[in-house]
Design a protein around this motif. Structure first.
Motif, short mmCIF file in Angstrom:
data_model
loop_
_atom_site.label_atom_id
_atom_site.label_comp_id
_atom_site.label_asym_id
_atom_site.label_seq_id
_atom_site.Cartn_x
_atom_site.Cartn_y
_atom_site.Cartn_z
N ILE A 3 0.86 -1.18 0.00
CA ILE A 3 0.00 0.00 0.00
C ILE A 3 0.89 1.23 0.00
CG2 ILE A 3 -1.72 1.30 1.28
CD1 ILE A 3 -2.69 -1.42 2.41
N VAL A 23 -2.38 -0.67 -4.42
CA VAL A 23 -3.29 0.15 -3.62
C VAL A 23 -2.60 1.48 -3.31
CG1 VAL A 23 -4.61 0.31 -1.47
CG2 VAL A 23 -4.35 -1.90 -2.62
N LEU A 40 -8.24 1.85 6.43
CA LEU A 40 -7.86 0.61 5.76
C LEU A 40 -8.64 -0.58 6.30
CD1 LEU A 40 -4.00 1.01 5.38
CD2 LEU A 40 -5.66 0.82 3.53
#
Length: 183
Positions: A3, A23, A40
């Motif tokens: 991420i 992401v 998240l």
């Protein structure tokens, strides 16, 4: 799952999954790491679903031939001829004016609308059916009235294209393979 967190000058947190199934979180500078972790956790299912979808699209795209620079150029030429006519047709139906129209080769967007009213469209739209091109044109024109995806925005789209949900679904199901043809 990797991420990437990007801090920027914005008012809210947005989560995206790009064409490589990565992401990306864009957050205001003052957002704490704890707040990002909480977001998240709340959005974990949405993130997983979208990453899985993009991974499937990547696999499907491997089965189709990538587009050459020459093919992209021809698609661009076709788009320059076709898309402005559709914008001109739909703008009065939406009840808006627009600025410059630009055709681009993009890996992540079908279209966009700037706050100044300039419209950008992906040349790969020329690989979709005409009704899908019309959906993207109307979608971007509606952003001239609503620069968001609120209920009001979708009501505007539906007023012009009552079947927009089917068109949007087609693009959602098939668009990734088309975009995957770009090298």
């Amino acid at each position: 799952m990797q991420i990437e967190i990007q801090r920027c000058n914005r008012k809210s947190v947005v989560i995206t999954v790009n064409s490589k199934a990565e992401v990306i979180i864009k957050a205001p500078y003052n957002t704490t790491n704890a707040e990002i972790q909480e977001i998240l956790q709340k959005r974990a299912k949405w993130i997983k679903d979208h990453v899985d979808k993009v991974k499937k699209e990547i696999e499907r795209a491997k089965s189709v031939e990538p587009l050459s620079n020459e093919e992209l150029s021809k698609l661009g030429d076709k788009a320059v001829e076709y898309i402005p006519k559709r914008v001109e047709y739909f703008a009065p139906k939406v009840g808006v004016q627009y600025g410059r129209i630009t055709i681009r080769n993009q890996k992540s967007r079908w279209g966009s609308c700037s706050s100044k009213g300039n419209l950008n469209f992906n040349c790969l739209l020329m690989l979709t059916p005409p009704e899908i091109i019309d959906y993207v044109v109307v979608h971007e024109l509606c952003h001239r009235k609503e620069m968001n995806h609120s209920f009001q925005f979708w009501a505007l789209v539906e007023k012009v294209l009552p079947d927009y949900r089917e068109r949007r679904k087609w693009l959602d199901e098939n668009g990734g393979v088309i975009i995957g043809r770009m090298e």
